[in-house]
Design a protein around this motif. Structure first.
Motif, PDB file in Angstrom:
ATOM      1  N   ARG A  31       0.854  -1.197   0.000  1.00 37.49           N
ATOM      2  CA  ARG A  31       0.000   0.000   0.000  1.00 37.49           C
ATOM      3  C   ARG A  31       0.882   1.236   0.000  1.00 37.49           C
ATOM      4  N   GLN A  33       1.015   5.619  -0.388  1.00 35.22           N
ATOM      5  CA  GLN A  33       0.371   6.935  -0.445  1.00 35.22           C
ATOM      6  C   GLN A  33       0.980   7.649  -1.634  1.00 35.22           C
ATOM      7  N   VAL A  64      -1.771  -1.226  -3.969  1.00 34.84           N
ATOM      8  CA  VAL A  64      -2.912  -0.382  -3.617  1.00 34.84           C
ATOM      9  C   VAL A  64      -2.379   1.032  -3.420  1.00 34.84           C
ATOM     10  N   THR A  65      -2.950   1.980  -4.141  1.00 40.49           N
ATOM     11  CA  THR A  65      -2.504   3.366  -4.001  1.00 40.49           C
ATOM     12  C   THR A  65      -3.593   4.196  -3.342  1.00 40.49           C
ATOM     13  N   ASP A  66      -3.211   4.875  -2.284  1.00 44.48           N
ATOM     14  CA  ASP A  66      -4.103   5.797  -1.581  1.00 44.48           C
ATOM     15  C   ASP A  66      -3.778   7.207  -2.057  1.00 44.48           C
ATOM     16  N   PHE A  67      -4.742   7.856  -2.681  1.00 48.33           N
ATOM     17  CA  PHE A  67      -4.574   9.193  -3.225  1.00 48.33           C
ATOM     18  C   PHE A  67      -4.567  10.215  -2.088  1.00 48.33           C
ATOM     19  N   VAL A  68      -3.604  11.135  -2.108  1.00 52.72           N
ATOM     20  CA  VAL A  68      -3.519  12.210  -1.121  1.00 52.72           C
ATOM     21  C   VAL A  68      -3.672  13.534  -1.868  1.00 52.72           C
TER      22      VAL A  68
END
Length: 131
Positions: A31, A33, A64-68
């Motif tokens: 994962r 960010q 899995v990329t969490d958009f910031v």
């Protein structure tokens, strides 16, 4: 395409951590960010990650990329706003040019899920009593 160099760097860091942990048989998920202003195309990064994982302990791992979102604060008036794309870096309230970028440049590993070669200890569940 700098996404391939990013994918290779991520894989290298995860492999190094897996080596330190010892007995890791597979990495299942990584994962990240990814900031809005990091200049990374998530789809291209996923594609490169999948290609670069072949033949490693990460083969088959999900990225899995969490958009910031990008956020900024005006130094003179303390107003905060969403920077957006293209980035708005002057204050929309006072038109000040002295801003602090609060978020949006992130590009970091935040979690890794892997399996190790040890057999998990069986859980001891109480057996329900028959009535």
């Amino acid at each position: 395409m700098h996404e391939m160099s990013i994918a290779l760097a991520v894989i290298g860091q995860v492999e190094e951590a897996a080596g330190r942990a010892g007995d890791i048989t597979a990495v299942r998920e990584v994962r990240l960010q990814v900031g809005e202003l990091a200049g990374v195309v998530p789809e291209a990064l996923s594609f490169c990650f999948e290609l670069a994982c072949a033949g490693t302990v990460l083969e088959g791992a999900e990225l899995v990329t969490d958009f910031v979102p990008g956020r900024a604060r005006c130094a003179p008036c303390a107003h905060e706003w969403a920077v957006g794309m293209p980035p708005l870096l002057s204050c929309p309230r006072c038109d000040g040019g002295s801003t602090d970028l609060l978020s949006g440049r992130e590009l970091q590993i935040v979690a890794v899920r892997w399996e190790d070669g040890r057999t998990p200890a069986p859980t001891r569940e109480p057996i329900p009593e028959e009535r």
